[in-house]
Design a protein around this motif. Structure first.
Motif, short mmCIF file in Angstrom:
data_model
loop_
_atom_site.label_atom_id
_atom_site.label_comp_id
_atom_site.label_asym_id
_atom_site.label_seq_id
_atom_site.Cartn_x
_atom_site.Cartn_y
_atom_site.Cartn_z
N PRO A 101 34.95 35.72 43.78
CA PRO A 101 34.31 35.10 44.20
C PRO A 101 34.23 35.29 45.67
O PRO A 101 35.24 34.60 46.16
N PHE A 102 34.57 36.24 46.61
CA PHE A 102 34.66 36.40 48.02
C PHE A 102 34.37 37.61 48.28
O PHE A 102 33.05 38.15 48.14
N ARG A 103 33.85 37.00 49.42
CA ARG A 103 32.99 38.49 50.55
C ARG A 103 33.73 39.52 50.57
O ARG A 103 35.11 39.60 50.69
N PRO A 104 33.07 40.70 50.87
CA PRO A 104 33.90 41.86 51.12
C PRO A 104 34.57 42.05 52.24
O PRO A 104 34.13 41.50 53.63
N GLY A 105 35.61 42.93 52.34
CA GLY A 105 36.16 42.94 53.04
C GLY A 105 37.51 41.97 53.45
O GLY A 105 37.94 42.00 54.89
N ALA A 106 37.48 40.88 52.71
CA ALA A 106 37.64 39.44 53.52
C ALA A 106 39.49 39.46 53.24
O ALA A 106 39.54 38.78 53.99
N PHE A 107 39.72 39.99 52.40
CA PHE A 107 41.69 40.41 52.61
C PHE A 107 41.90 41.51 53.16
O PHE A 107 41.41 42.71 53.17
N ASP A 108 43.51 41.31 53.86
CA ASP A 108 44.01 42.93 53.89
C ASP A 108 44.47 43.19 53.30
O ASP A 108 45.41 44.63 53.55
N ALA A 109 45.01 42.57 51.77
CA ALA A 109 45.77 43.36 50.98
C ALA A 109 45.92 42.60 49.41
O ALA A 109 45.80 41.40 50.01
N VAL A 110 45.07 43.61 49.16
CA VAL A 110 45.25 42.49 47.23
C VAL A 110 46.45 43.41 46.82
O VAL A 110 46.96 44.20 45.82
N ILE A 111 46.99 42.27 45.47
CA ILE A 111 48.24 42.32 44.94
C ILE A 111 47.48 42.32 43.78
O ILE A 111 47.24 41.19 43.08
N CYS A 112 47.84 43.14 42.59
CA CYS A 112 46.88 43.07 41.21
C CYS A 112 49.09 43.19 40.45
O CYS A 112 48.82 44.50 40.36
N SER A 113 49.59 42.41 40.03
CA SER A 113 51.51 42.45 39.00
C SER A 113 50.60 42.21 38.21
O SER A 113 50.66 40.69 37.77
N GLU A 114 50.79 43.19 37.34
CA GLU A 114 50.69 43.15 35.48
C GLU A 114 50.30 42.26 35.28
O GLU A 114 49.61 41.30 34.60
N VAL A 115 48.56 42.74 35.30
CA VAL A 115 47.51 42.28 35.39
C VAL A 115 46.08 42.99 34.27
O VAL A 115 46.07 43.17 33.81
N LEU A 116 46.14 44.52 34.95
CA LEU A 116 45.17 45.47 34.11
C LEU A 116 45.47 46.06 33.02
O LEU A 116 44.47 46.10 32.60
N SER A 117 46.74 46.36 32.57
CA SER A 117 47.26 46.30 31.49
C SER A 117 46.09 45.43 30.12
O SER A 117 46.12 45.78 29.16
N TYR A 118 46.26 44.33 30.25
CA TYR A 118 45.63 42.93 30.07
C TYR A 118 43.47 42.68 29.69
O TYR A 118 43.66 42.02 29.39
N LEU A 119 43.40 43.80 30.76
CA LEU A 119 41.68 43.57 30.97
C LEU A 119 40.77 44.53 30.04
O LEU A 119 41.37 45.67 29.86
N PRO A 120 40.29 44.57 29.66
CA PRO A 120 39.67 44.78 28.92
C PRO A 120 38.65 46.07 29.99
O PRO A 120 38.20 47.31 29.31
#
Ligand SMILES: C[S@@+](CC[C@H](N)C(=O)[O-])C[C@H]1O[C@@H](n2cnc3c(N)ncnc32)[C@H](O)[C@@H]1O
Length: 203
Positions: A101-120
């Motif tokens: 729920p964030f506007r496009p381009g809102a962040f300089d960095a997105v961290i996704c640590s040990e999450v993707l493996s759990y997503l369908p």
């Protein structure tokens, strides 16, 4: 991927039971340190989104920092635990990685640590993270080498949406005090950790 996609309730139950306190243990320190090093390389005063932030271990590793930190997770008990060590400037949102729920381009960095493996639906989540990155923003991904869902499956989706700036493999050999992953106290654990930039269409 059956069995790998936890529902919101099971994540919450596991955090309430203390199962994920191990994220704050020595065994996990290596991967947070590499991610924090990548953030340091990117520069000061970044707007950082930590998707699937869990109970605050990554946030703590980013200190001291002048960054703006936003943690996002679907499990309220995880975020409550993170709040215990948060500073006044840290912010948290309960949301799904697939619908940020964030506007496009809102962040300089997105961290996704040990999450993707759990997503369908990994491609949906990767697209959502790329969408909230600034034009010159970076995606930081960590994935452990899961034996029941090859990490290459997730990496395939990540790498089709991004270019690699840097990628390392981290292997932690067993230790006396190890809690291990998925109950195994002796097996070495390998993570692949990457600093990435989104592929943008030239239009
Ligand atoms: C293995 S933990 C990793 C936590 C943290 N990123 C770290 O490295 O310490 C996975 C986290 O992803 C969160 N999660 C799982 N599915 C999610 C989703 N669809 N959207 C947001 N968070 C999710 C869980 O609640 C959990 O906190």
């Amino acid at each position: 991927v059956a069995g790998y996609c936890h529902a919101r309730q099971s994540w919450s139950d596991e955090y309430l039971a203390g199962d994920w306190e191990r994220l704050h243990s020595l065994e996990e320190l290596g991967r947070y340190s590499i991610l924090a090093g990548y953030v340091r390389h990117l520069g000061p005063r970044l707007k950082i989104l930590d998707v699937g932030c869990g109970n605050g271990a990554m946030m703590e590793e980013l200190r001291p920092s002048g960054h703006t930190y936003v943690g996002c997770d679907l499990a309220l008990p995880a975020v409550r635990r993170a709040l215990a060590t948060a500073t006044e400037s840290d912010m948290f949102v309960i949301a799904q990685a697939q619908q940020l729920p964030f506007r496009p381009g809102a962040f300089d960095a997105v961290i996704c640590s040990e999450v993707l493996s759990y997503l369908p639906d990994v491609p949906v989540a990767v697209d959502a993270m790329v969408a909230v990155l600034a034009r010159d923003g970076h995606l930081l991904v960590s994935l452990f080498d899961a034996f029941d869902r090859p990490e290459s499956d997730c990496w395939k989706h990540v790498l089709s949406a991004t270019n690699v700036v840097d990628m390392v493999t981290l292997t932690r050999l067993g230790g006396n005090n190890s809690t291990g992953h998925r109950g195994d106290t002796t097996r070495p654990v390998t993570w692949r950790i990457a600093l990435l930039t989104p592929r943008r269409s030239s239009a």
